[in-house]
Design a protein around this motif. Structure first.
Motif, PDB file in Angstrom:
ATOM      1  N   LEU A  88       0.834  -1.209   0.000  1.00 37.81           N
ATOM      2  CA  LEU A  88       0.000   0.000   0.000  1.00 37.81           C
ATOM      3  C   LEU A  88       0.864   1.253   0.000  1.00 37.81           C
ATOM      4  CD1 LEU A  88      -2.805  -1.681   1.820  1.00 37.81           C
ATOM      5  CD2 LEU A  88      -3.293   0.072   0.112  1.00 37.81           C
ATOM      6  N   ALA A  89       2.010   1.176   0.689  1.00 39.71           N
ATOM      7  CA  ALA A  89       2.930   2.326   0.690  1.00 39.71           C
ATOM      8  C   ALA A  89       3.475   2.553  -0.723  1.00 39.71           C
ATOM      9  CB  ALA A  89       4.068   2.081   1.681  1.00 39.71           C
ATOM     10  N   GLU A  90       3.813   1.454  -1.401  1.00 35.70           N
ATOM     11  CA  GLU A  90       4.345   1.599  -2.767  1.00 35.70           C
ATOM     12  C   GLU A  90       3.289   2.159  -3.718  1.00 35.70           C
ATOM     13  OE1 GLU A  90       6.342  -1.843  -4.463  1.00 35.70           O
ATOM     14  OE2 GLU A  90       6.214  -0.965  -6.467  1.00 35.70           O
ATOM     15  N   ALA A  91       2.061   1.694  -3.567  1.00 39.43           N
ATOM     16  CA  ALA A  91       0.979   2.218  -4.417  1.00 39.43           C
ATOM     17  C   ALA A  91       0.827   3.722  -4.192  1.00 39.43           C
ATOM     18  CB  ALA A  91      -0.329   1.501  -4.094  1.00 39.43           C
ATOM     19  N   GLU A  92       0.926   4.143  -2.962  1.00 39.62           N
ATOM     20  CA  GLU A  92       0.781   5.571  -2.649  1.00 39.62           C
ATOM     21  C   GLU A  92       1.920   6.381  -3.278  1.00 39.62           C
ATOM     22  OE1 GLU A  92       0.949   6.754   1.591  1.00 39.62           O
ATOM     23  OE2 GLU A  92      -0.749   8.061   1.119  1.00 39.62           O
ATOM     24  N   ARG A  93       3.139   5.825  -3.212  1.00 40.94           N
ATOM     25  CA  ARG A  93       4.276   6.537  -3.828  1.00 40.94           C
ATOM     26  C   ARG A  93       4.105   6.640  -5.343  1.00 40.94           C
ATOM     27  NH1 ARG A  93       7.229   3.308  -0.085  1.00 40.94           N
ATOM     28  NH2 ARG A  93       7.778   1.803  -1.701  1.00 40.94           N
ATOM     29  N   ARG A  94       3.575   5.581  -5.959  1.00 39.90           N
ATOM     30  CA  ARG A  94       3.512   5.564  -7.437  1.00 39.90           C
ATOM     31  C   ARG A  94       2.293   6.272  -8.011  1.00 39.90           C
ATOM     32  NH1 ARG A  94       5.123  -0.584  -8.893  1.00 39.90           N
ATOM     33  NH2 ARG A  94       4.470   0.064 -10.982  1.00 39.90           N
ATOM     34  N   LEU A  95       1.134   6.159  -7.341  1.00 37.16           N
ATOM     35  CA  LEU A  95      -0.093   6.704  -7.938  1.00 37.16           C
ATOM     36  C   LEU A  95      -0.798   7.742  -7.070  1.00 37.16           C
ATOM     37  CD1 LEU A  95      -1.825   3.471  -9.385  1.00 37.16           C
ATOM     38  CD2 LEU A  95      -0.238   5.005 -10.526  1.00 37.16           C
ATOM     39  N   GLY A  96      -0.306   7.940  -5.832  1.00 37.13           N
ATOM     40  CA  GLY A  96      -1.021   8.817  -4.896  1.00 37.13           C
ATOM     41  C   GLY A  96      -1.856   7.978  -3.930  1.00 37.13           C
ATOM     42  N   THR A  97      -2.395   8.640  -2.908  1.00 38.92           N
ATOM     43  CA  THR A  97      -3.107   7.910  -1.848  1.00 38.92           C
ATOM     44  C   THR A  97      -4.367   7.236  -2.401  1.00 38.92           C
ATOM     45  OG1 THR A  97      -2.404   9.630  -0.324  1.00 38.92           O
ATOM     46  CG2 THR A  97      -4.110   8.130   0.471  1.00 38.92           C
ATOM     47  N   PRO A  98      -4.467   5.909  -2.270  1.00 33.47           N
ATOM     48  CA  PRO A  98      -5.698   5.260  -2.733  1.00 33.47           C
ATOM     49  C   PRO A  98      -6.901   5.713  -1.901  1.00 33.47           C
ATOM     50  CG  PRO A  98      -3.934   3.642  -2.470  1.00 33.47           C
ATOM     51  CD  PRO A  98      -3.463   4.918  -1.819  1.00 33.47           C
ATOM     52  N   GLY A  99      -8.013   5.926  -2.590  1.00 29.51           N
ATOM     53  CA  GLY A  99      -9.266   6.262  -1.906  1.00 29.51           C
ATOM     54  C   GLY A  99     -10.264   5.119  -1.965  1.00 29.51           C
ATOM     55  N   ILE A 100      -9.930   4.096  -2.753  1.00 30.06           N
ATOM     56  CA  ILE A 100     -10.808   2.925  -2.918  1.00 30.06           C
ATOM     57  C   ILE A 100      -9.949   1.686  -2.666  1.00 30.06           C
ATOM     58  CG2 ILE A 100     -12.168   1.566  -4.572  1.00 30.06           C
ATOM     59  CD1 ILE A 100     -12.337   4.295  -6.246  1.00 30.06           C
ATOM     60  N   LEU A 101     -10.375   0.842  -1.738  1.00 33.43           N
ATOM     61  CA  LEU A 101      -9.676  -0.433  -1.529  1.00 33.43           C
ATOM     62  C   LEU A 101     -10.649  -1.565  -1.838  1.00 33.43           C
ATOM     63  CD1 LEU A 101      -7.314  -2.219  -0.457  1.00 33.43           C
ATOM     64  CD2 LEU A 101      -8.416  -2.083   1.789  1.00 33.43           C
ATOM     65  N   VAL A 102     -10.255  -2.444  -2.736  1.00 33.62           N
ATOM     66  CA  VAL A 102     -11.066  -3.633  -3.021  1.00 33.62           C
ATOM     67  C   VAL A 102     -10.304  -4.843  -2.480  1.00 33.62           C
ATOM     68  CG1 VAL A 102     -12.223  -5.020  -4.768  1.00 33.62           C
ATOM     69  CG2 VAL A 102     -11.964  -2.548  -5.122  1.00 33.62           C
ATOM     70  N   ASN A 103     -10.829  -5.427  -1.401  1.00 31.96           N
ATOM     71  CA  ASN A 103     -10.213  -6.609  -0.800  1.00 31.96           C
ATOM     72  C   ASN A 103     -10.732  -7.841  -1.522  1.00 31.96           C
ATOM     73  OD1 ASN A 103      -8.543  -5.664   1.409  1.00 31.96           O
ATOM     74  ND2 ASN A 103     -10.451  -4.949   2.355  1.00 31.96           N
ATOM     75  N   ASN A 104     -10.010  -8.237  -2.546  1.00 25.43           N
ATOM     76  CA  ASN A 104     -10.479  -9.316  -3.415  1.00 25.43           C
ATOM     77  C   ASN A 104      -9.705 -10.620  -3.240  1.00 25.43           C
ATOM     78  OD1 ASN A 104     -11.526 -10.537  -6.089  1.00 25.43           O
ATOM     79  ND2 ASN A 104      -9.301 -10.384  -6.381  1.00 25.43           N
ATOM     80  N   ALA A 105      -8.432 -10.558  -2.850  1.00 27.72           N
ATOM     81  CA  ALA A 105      -7.605 -11.780  -2.808  1.00 27.72           C
ATOM     82  C   ALA A 105      -8.276 -12.828  -1.924  1.00 27.72           C
ATOM     83  CB  ALA A 105      -6.218 -11.452  -2.261  1.00 27.72           C
ATOM     84  N   GLY A 106      -8.374 -14.031  -2.444  1.00 27.00           N
ATOM     85  CA  GLY A 106      -9.007 -15.080  -1.646  1.00 27.00           C
ATOM     86  C   GLY A 106      -8.642 -16.445  -2.182  1.00 27.00           C
ATOM     87  N   VAL A 107      -8.667 -17.430  -1.288  1.00 24.25           N
ATOM     88  CA  VAL A 107      -8.384 -18.811  -1.689  1.00 24.25           C
ATOM     89  C   VAL A 107      -9.413 -19.725  -1.019  1.00 24.25           C
ATOM     90  CG1 VAL A 107      -5.905 -18.490  -2.025  1.00 24.25           C
ATOM     91  CG2 VAL A 107      -6.751 -19.105   0.245  1.00 24.25           C
ATOM     92  N   GLU A 108      -9.571 -20.914  -1.581  1.00 20.51           N
ATOM     93  CA  GLU A 108     -10.410 -21.911  -0.907  1.00 20.51           C
ATOM     94  C   GLU A 108      -9.736 -23.259  -1.015  1.00 20.51           C
ATOM     95  OE1 GLU A 108     -14.084 -21.449  -3.106  1.00 20.51           O
ATOM     96  OE2 GLU A 108     -13.637 -23.172  -4.361  1.00 20.51           O
ATOM     97  N   HIS A 109     -10.083 -24.140  -0.085  1.00 17.81           N
ATOM     98  CA  HIS A 109      -9.472 -25.471  -0.084  1.00 17.81           C
ATOM     99  C   HIS A 109     -10.536 -26.473   0.333  1.00 17.81           C
ATOM    100  CE1 HIS A 109      -6.375 -28.495   0.297  1.00 17.81           C
ATOM    101  NE2 HIS A 109      -6.971 -28.868   1.418  1.00 17.81           N
ATOM    102  N   LYS A 110     -10.783 -27.452  -0.523  1.00 17.42           N
ATOM    103  CA  LYS A 110     -11.811 -28.447  -0.198  1.00 17.42           C
ATOM    104  C   LYS A 110     -11.221 -29.547   0.669  1.00 17.42           C
ATOM    105  CE  LYS A 110     -15.244 -31.384  -2.582  1.00 17.42           C
ATOM    106  NZ  LYS A 110     -16.044 -31.540  -1.420  1.00 17.42           N
ATOM    107  N   ALA A 111     -11.860 -29.798   1.784  1.00 17.56           N
ATOM    108  CA  ALA A 111     -11.448 -30.914   2.644  1.00 17.56           C
ATOM    109  C   ALA A 111     -12.589 -31.234   3.594  1.00 17.56           C
ATOM    110  CB  ALA A 111     -10.202 -30.540   3.462  1.00 17.56           C
ATOM    111  N   ASP A 112     -12.828 -32.507   3.820  1.00 13.40           N
ATOM    112  CA  ASP A 112     -13.804 -32.859   4.852  1.00 13.40           C
ATOM    113  C   ASP A 112     -13.325 -32.264   6.173  1.00 13.40           C
ATOM    114  OD1 ASP A 112     -15.407 -34.360   3.134  1.00 13.40           O
ATOM    115  OD2 ASP A 112     -14.162 -36.154   3.410  1.00 13.40           O
TER     116      ASP A 112
END
Ligand code: BGC
Length: 255
Positions: free
Chosen positions: A74-98
């Motif tokens: 997030l610090a790098e994004a701010e340095r490169r494009l300016g302070t983000p005003g929108i955060l989309v928390n999309n990263a996700g994983v799933e794992h099938k197991a009983d």
């Protein structure tokens, strides 16, 4: 263009729903930074899509299991494009197991990416906004399985149930800072998380038979909703979870 002058940060932007949202927010006028885990080719395709829309992009390789890396992305994004005003928390994983076979490693990976990663990405984003004295918006990509049981995916359900509550809790705590917090709960979407399903005609038919709209969703379907939540049209929306599932959640039939 309703997102002109905005900077968005998307976690997990190299494919699937994350890429769909990156493209759409760029077309709506936002500059878009995103992180990705290892898919360099996918990240390059997302960058190309953002740039084709005439916007600036920043692709940042960062592991969602590493708290220092999350803060630094997030610090790098701010340095490169300016302070983000929108955060989309999309990263996700799933794992099938009983349930009786879930290992500590399965548990830690799913809960760490889907919940801990989302939690601390949001914290880093909020601290940037506080330092800049700006408002902002958080969009959590949850799942219908924040509500709907998914046998064989107990770790995933635990993580998404927690995202549901965190969305509400942070809406209340961050509202006074001018930060809105909402969630999108997708059903079955055509993305790499569903590769096994997409490669099996029988599994696919069994699922689409249960979906009133008769098809899987596309990343663009989810992206349209994210674009609304990121826009000034949603200025008074906070603490809400929007289901986007073709009717799957409420589809119950007896033969
Ligand atoms: C899961 C998919 C599943 C879909 C509908 C999503 O959250 O990631 O694996 O097909 O929910 O059940």
């Amino acid at each position: 263009m309703r997102l002109q002058g905005k900077v968005a940060f998307i976690t997990g932007g190299s494919h699937g729903i994350g890429r769909g949202i990156a493209e759409r927010l760029a077309r709506d006028g936002a500059d878009v930074a995103f992180n990705y885990g290892h898919d360099d080719a996918g990240a390059a395709a997302t960058v190309a899509a953002i740039e084709a829309a005439g916007r600036k992009s920043a692709a940042i390789r960062a592991d969602m299991l590493d708290l220092a890396a999350i803060r630094e992305m997030l610090a790098e994004a701010e340095r490169r494009l300016g302070t983000p005003g929108i955060l989309v928390n999309n990263a996700g994983v799933e794992h099938k197991a009983d349930f009786w076979n879930v290992t500590e490693a399965d548990y830690d990976r799913v809960l760490s990416v889907n919940l801990k990663g989302l939690f601390f990405s949001t914290q880093a984003f909020v601290n940037q906004l506080r330092a800049a004295g700006r408002p902002g918006t958080v969009i959590n990509i949850s799942s219908v399985h924040e509500d709907l049981p998914f046998p064989g995916f107990s770790t995933y359900c635990a993580s998404k149930g927690a995202v549901r509550m965190l969305t509400r809790d942070l809406a209340v705590e961050l509202g006074p800072l001018g930060i809105t917090v909402n969630a999108i709960a997708p059903g079955a979407i055509e993305t790499p998380i569903n590769t096994k399903l997409l490669n099996s005609p029988e599994l696919l038919k069994a699922l689409t038979d249960k979906i009133p709209l008769g098809r899987l969703g596309k990343p663009e379907d989810v992206a349209g909703l994210a674009a609304f939540l990121a826009s000034p049209d949603a200025a008074y929306v906070t603490g809400a979870t929007y289901f986007i599932d073709g009717g799957l959640t409420w589809s119950y039939h007896e033969q």
